[in-house]
Scaffold this motif. Structure first.
Motif, mmCIF file in Angstrom:
data_model
loop_
_atom_site.group_PDB
_atom_site.id
_atom_site.type_symbol
_atom_site.label_atom_id
_atom_site.label_comp_id
_atom_site.label_asym_id
_atom_site.label_seq_id
_atom_site.Cartn_x
_atom_site.Cartn_y
_atom_site.Cartn_z
ATOM 1 N N SER A 182 79.162 86.529 26.560
ATOM 2 C CA SER A 182 79.412 87.004 27.920
ATOM 3 C C SER A 182 80.802 87.633 27.957
ATOM 4 C CB SER A 182 79.321 85.849 28.911
ATOM 5 O OG SER A 182 80.307 84.860 28.620
ATOM 6 N N GLU A 183 81.051 88.463 28.958
ATOM 7 C CA GLU A 183 82.335 89.156 29.018
ATOM 8 C C GLU A 183 83.509 88.194 29.151
ATOM 9 O OE1 GLU A 183 82.409 92.256 31.907
ATOM 10 O OE2 GLU A 183 81.386 93.658 30.561
ATOM 11 N N ASP A 184 83.323 87.059 29.839
ATOM 12 C CA ASP A 184 84.424 86.114 30.006
ATOM 13 C C ASP A 184 84.495 85.085 28.881
ATOM 14 O OD1 ASP A 184 82.225 84.551 30.554
ATOM 15 O OD2 ASP A 184 82.871 83.956 32.578
ATOM 16 N N LEU A 185 83.624 85.234 27.865
ATOM 17 C CA LEU A 185 83.568 84.337 26.697
ATOM 18 C C LEU A 185 83.267 82.885 27.082
ATOM 19 C CD1 LEU A 185 86.419 85.678 24.360
ATOM 20 C CD2 LEU A 185 83.970 86.133 24.278
ATOM 21 N N SER A 186 82.641 82.683 28.242
ATOM 22 C CA SER A 186 82.209 81.331 28.602
ATOM 23 C C SER A 186 80.908 80.976 27.897
ATOM 24 C CB SER A 186 82.039 81.210 30.118
ATOM 25 O OG SER A 186 81.011 82.079 30.581
ATOM 26 N N ARG A 187 80.166 82.000 27.457
ATOM 27 C CA ARG A 187 78.968 81.805 26.654
ATOM 28 C C ARG A 187 79.100 82.646 25.390
ATOM 29 N NH1 ARG A 187 75.079 82.370 31.810
ATOM 30 N NH2 ARG A 187 74.426 80.215 32.089
ATOM 31 N N VAL A 188 78.928 82.023 24.234
ATOM 32 C CA VAL A 188 79.030 82.722 22.953
ATOM 33 C C VAL A 188 77.811 82.358 22.109
ATOM 34 C CG1 VAL A 188 80.376 83.088 20.853
ATOM 35 C CG2 VAL A 188 81.557 82.650 23.022
ATOM 36 N N TYR A 189 77.094 83.373 21.638
ATOM 37 C CA TYR A 189 75.970 83.172 20.722
ATOM 38 C C TYR A 189 76.478 83.435 19.303
ATOM 39 C CZ TYR A 189 73.065 83.458 24.938
ATOM 40 O OH TYR A 189 72.503 83.239 26.183
ATOM 41 N N PHE A 190 76.311 82.465 18.423
ATOM 42 C CA PHE A 190 76.856 82.618 17.082
ATOM 43 C C PHE A 190 75.939 81.975 16.041
ATOM 44 C CE2 PHE A 190 78.400 78.542 18.547
ATOM 45 C CZ PHE A 190 78.469 77.730 17.428
ATOM 46 N N VAL A 191 76.172 82.344 14.784
ATOM 47 C CA VAL A 191 75.399 81.832 13.656
ATOM 48 C C VAL A 191 76.303 80.941 12.827
ATOM 49 C CG1 VAL A 191 74.132 82.452 11.561
ATOM 50 C CG2 VAL A 191 73.865 83.828 13.646
ATOM 51 N N ASP A 192 75.777 79.780 12.433
ATOM 52 C CA ASP A 192 76.568 78.802 11.690
ATOM 53 C C ASP A 192 75.671 78.109 10.671
ATOM 54 O OD1 ASP A 192 78.096 76.154 11.177
ATOM 55 O OD2 ASP A 192 79.483 77.295 12.439
ATOM 56 N N THR A 193 76.225 77.789 9.511
ATOM 57 C CA THR A 193 75.434 77.139 8.457
ATOM 58 C C THR A 193 75.542 75.614 8.493
ATOM 59 O OG1 THR A 193 77.294 77.488 6.941
ATOM 60 C CG2 THR A 193 75.504 79.110 6.889
ATOM 61 N N GLU A 194 76.195 75.078 9.497
ATOM 62 C CA GLU A 194 76.271 73.635 9.656
ATOM 63 C C GLU A 194 75.344 73.192 10.788
ATOM 64 O OE1 GLU A 194 77.856 71.485 7.791
ATOM 65 O OE2 GLU A 194 78.847 73.005 6.545
ATOM 66 N N ALA A 195 74.889 71.954 10.714
ATOM 67 C CA ALA A 195 74.046 71.384 11.771
ATOM 68 C C ALA A 195 74.971 70.860 12.868
ATOM 69 C CB ALA A 195 73.172 70.269 11.224
ATOM 70 N N LEU A 196 75.113 71.635 13.937
ATOM 71 C CA LEU A 196 76.061 71.297 14.990
ATOM 72 C C LEU A 196 75.441 70.493 16.119
ATOM 73 C CD1 LEU A 196 77.960 74.717 15.281
ATOM 74 C CD2 LEU A 196 78.443 72.770 13.788
ATOM 75 N N THR A 197 74.119 70.330 16.096
ATOM 76 C CA THR A 197 73.443 69.524 17.115
ATOM 77 C C THR A 197 72.767 68.342 16.422
ATOM 78 O OG1 THR A 197 71.516 70.998 16.935
ATOM 79 C CG2 THR A 197 73.066 71.418 18.717
ATOM 80 N N PRO A 198 72.677 67.200 17.087
ATOM 81 C CA PRO A 198 72.081 66.006 16.462
ATOM 82 C C PRO A 198 70.585 66.173 16.216
ATOM 83 C CG PRO A 198 72.590 65.607 18.780
ATOM 84 C CD PRO A 198 73.190 66.938 18.439
ATOM 85 N N PRO A 199 70.011 65.395 15.308
ATOM 86 C CA PRO A 199 68.585 65.522 14.960
ATOM 87 C C PRO A 199 67.642 65.330 16.132
ATOM 88 C CG PRO A 199 69.748 64.172 13.345
ATOM 89 C CD PRO A 199 70.699 64.401 14.463
ATOM 90 N N GLU A 200 68.051 64.557 17.118
ATOM 91 C CA GLU A 200 67.148 64.312 18.247
ATOM 92 C C GLU A 200 67.106 65.479 19.227
ATOM 93 O OE1 GLU A 200 71.100 62.220 19.128
ATOM 94 O OE2 GLU A 200 69.728 62.464 17.431
ATOM 95 N N GLU A 201 67.976 66.454 19.052
ATOM 96 C CA GLU A 201 67.991 67.609 19.949
ATOM 97 C C GLU A 201 67.192 68.751 19.333
ATOM 98 O OE1 GLU A 201 71.726 68.884 21.467
ATOM 99 O OE2 GLU A 201 72.367 66.875 22.052
ATOM 100 N N GLU A 202 65.993 68.959 19.852
ATOM 101 C CA GLU A 202 65.109 70.000 19.333
ATOM 102 C C GLU A 202 65.205 71.257 20.189
ATOM 103 O OE1 GLU A 202 61.295 68.188 19.475
ATOM 104 O OE2 GLU A 202 61.584 67.029 17.628
ATOM 105 N N ASN A 203 64.857 72.386 19.589
ATOM 106 C CA ASN A 203 64.809 73.627 20.363
ATOM 107 C C ASN A 203 63.448 73.749 21.050
ATOM 108 O OD1 ASN A 203 63.009 74.355 18.355
ATOM 109 N ND2 ASN A 203 64.212 76.086 17.602
ATOM 110 N N ALA A 204 63.171 74.887 21.670
ATOM 111 C CA ALA A 204 61.935 75.071 22.420
ATOM 112 C C ALA A 204 60.700 74.972 21.543
ATOM 113 C CB ALA A 204 61.954 76.421 23.139
ATOM 114 N N GLU A 205 60.848 75.203 20.233
ATOM 115 C CA GLU A 205 59.706 75.133 19.316
ATOM 116 C C GLU A 205 59.606 73.784 18.613
ATOM 117 O OE1 GLU A 205 57.444 77.629 19.024
ATOM 118 O OE2 GLU A 205 58.571 78.541 20.672
#
Length: 513
Positions: A182-205
């Motif tokens: 976003s222009e104010d950098l309050s939302r940033v979409y990025f790619v990372d090779t580390e698991a930054l979310t815990p195993p119990e947190e699944e995405n929409a799929e």
């Protein structure tokens, strides 16, 4: 101060100057009032208390300058204003990408981000009078339009006013690049090779982030969400082209983000929603297959409000694709060229893209590129849960059509095509059309050829001049002037002596080119 090097591109010591960017303009400051360029010469003298003399650089090195208020100012001044760093570049220069970074110059021109080419250390010149060193070794990636926050290529977000640093990876590292923000950098979409979310947190799929994968995340004011795992080859396209889903420069990036950061549109060859994107026929993605791509590129849209991920270009019939789908880049080799608004800023998630596949029954020219529009549920009368797809180009011509741009709301979509879509288009040249929601501008009907008695007869000869005694008003024209004597010409009603003609020699133009 004039340059000390030779003008032109030839010679042993040529002077070189390159445009680096300008301010985009704000409510108070017009655009292009602060123009930045780099030159391989020392062009400014010292300004006591503000800037030292421009440092001497080698022919292949550069100093950075700003032209504003009719004066030239040195930009690559170090903190304290006593010394300058030779060989400087705007943003990160070519250290991580080519020129064309977002907001390396603030909209009002008051802040200019630059780096030392030796190590990529980022500085910001403020108001042309002071320099601040960003306290992190990461290279410049992007900034907010006002320059108050800067995102670095190691995933660190630095706030110049609060003087605080935020690590988007929470110390885990693995930051590969961003797909947008976003222009104010309050939302940033990025790619990372580390698991930054815990195993119990699944995405929409129902999938989870894993170490070593190219995980696509959304960082929103401290919270991280897992969107999906991209294919490694999404960042290494075919034929050596520098385009990629998380490229540093927006003009090379196969992803778009709405201004508020709610929507992310991007390309990927990974089957993120379970659709089999391996090509239906060998001719469809043959080039991609030879380069090792697992399947055709598909276009996805992510909605940060509800966490949904939709493959907008996946064939609704479930059939494998005839060809790839893509977002539009007008000229990927020119990073300064403004890119199309595939995601219009006021479009509520409307997305325009191009596809070689047949995604609707109206598309009858398979493996020929057509322009499509996707509308999320609840937008533009769409009631389908997974959104609605519309064909914008004709879907019938033998030649590709191209999306060019859209209005802020997305109700006007501009595209180029060879197809003759209106009666006024009487050739197969490429034309620019406006697909307008609610209908376009009504065209006047073309004249129809006449038949039989409907055709007018021959134009009659004009009547003879009336004879004497006619009541018609007659105008008596004055007789023509008498010719002048030999050697004279008529000027302003008088016969004057003819002027002599002088022959002028032609001289070749010289000088540097």
């Amino acid at each position: 101060k004039p340059p000390s090097r030779s003008p032109g591109t030839g010679g042993e010591n040529p002077f070189q100057i390159d445009y680096a960017g300008a301010n985009a303009g704000s409510e108070a400051v017009p655009a292009f009032t602060h123009v930045i360029f780099q030159a391989n010469d020392a062009l400014t003298e010292a300004v006591p208390g503000i800037a030292p003399k421009a440092p001497t650089v080698k022919a292949e090195e550069t100093d950075l300058y700003e032209w504003s208020n009719g004066k030239l100012h040195l930009v690559n001044v170090l903190p304290g204003n006593a010394t300058a760093a030779p060989n400087a570049v705007i943003g990160s220069g070519s250290l991580i990408a080519d020129f064309g970074f977002d907001h390396a110059i603030s909209d009002d021109g008051s802040r200019v981000f630059w780096s030392t080419k030796s190590d990529g250390q980022v500085y910001v010149r403020e108001g042309g009078t002071a320099t601040t060193k960003v306290p992190d070794p990461g290279k410049f990636l992007t900034a907010t339009p006002d320059g108050a926050k800067v995102l670095l290529a190691d995933g660190k977000l630095y706030d110049l006013e609060a003087k605080t640093t935020t690590d988007l990876t929470s110390g885990a590292g693995g930051f590969q690049g961003m797909a947008g923000a976003s222009e104010d950098l309050s939302r940033v979409y990025f790619v990372d090779t580390e698991a930054l979310t815990p195993p119990e947190e699944e995405n929409a799929e129902g999938e989870i982030a894993s170490k070593g994968a190219f995980n696509l995340y959304l960082w929103k004011e401290g919270a991280v969400s897992f969107i999906g795992a991209l294919a490694a080859i999404d960042n290494h396209p075919a034929g050596g082209v520098k385009l990629s889903t998380w490229a540093a420069v927006p003009g090379d990036r196969l992803a778009k983000v709405s201004a508020d950061g709610r929507f992310l549109a991007f390309e990927s060859t990974a089957p993120l929603t379970g659709y089999d994107n391996t090509v239906r026929e060998a001719a469809g993605c043959a080039i991609l297959s030879k380069e090792g791509f697992p399947g055709c590129f598909e276009v996805f849209e992510y909605d940060a409000l509800n966490g949904s991920l939709i493959c907008v270009s996946c064939n609704p019939s479930g059939q494998r694709p005839l060809g790839t789908s893509n977002l539009s880049l007008i000229n990927a080799d020119s990073e300064f060229f403004p890119q199309p608004d595939n995601l219009p800023p006021l479009g509520e998630g409307r997305l325009f893209f191009e596809s070689l596949d047949t995604l609707t029954p109206a598309d009858e020219n398979g493996r020929t590129q057509d322009v499509y529009e996707y509308e999320p549920s609840g937008v533009g009368g769409c009631t389908r849960v997974k959104g609605c797809l519309s064909l914008i180009s004709s879907g019938k011509g033998p030649k590709d059509s191209w999306f060019i741009d859209a209005s802020d709301t997305g109700r006007d979509a501009f595209f180029a095509t060879h197809d003759q879509l209106l009666p006024a288009d009487q050739n197969d040249f490429m034309d620019l059309y406006d697909a307008r929601a609610g209908g376009g501008i009504e065209e006047p009907p073309l004249p129809t050829p006449c038949e039989g008695e409907a055709c007018p007869g021959p134009v009659p000869n004009p009547p003879e001049a009336p004879g004497a005694g006619s009541s018609t008003l007659q105008v008596n024209e004055p007789p023509p002037p008498r010719p002048c004597a030999k050697g004279k010409v008529r000027r302003h009603g008088k016969c004057l002596k003819r002027p002599r003609r002088h022959r002028h020699a032609h001289h070749k133009r010289g000088g540097a080119r």
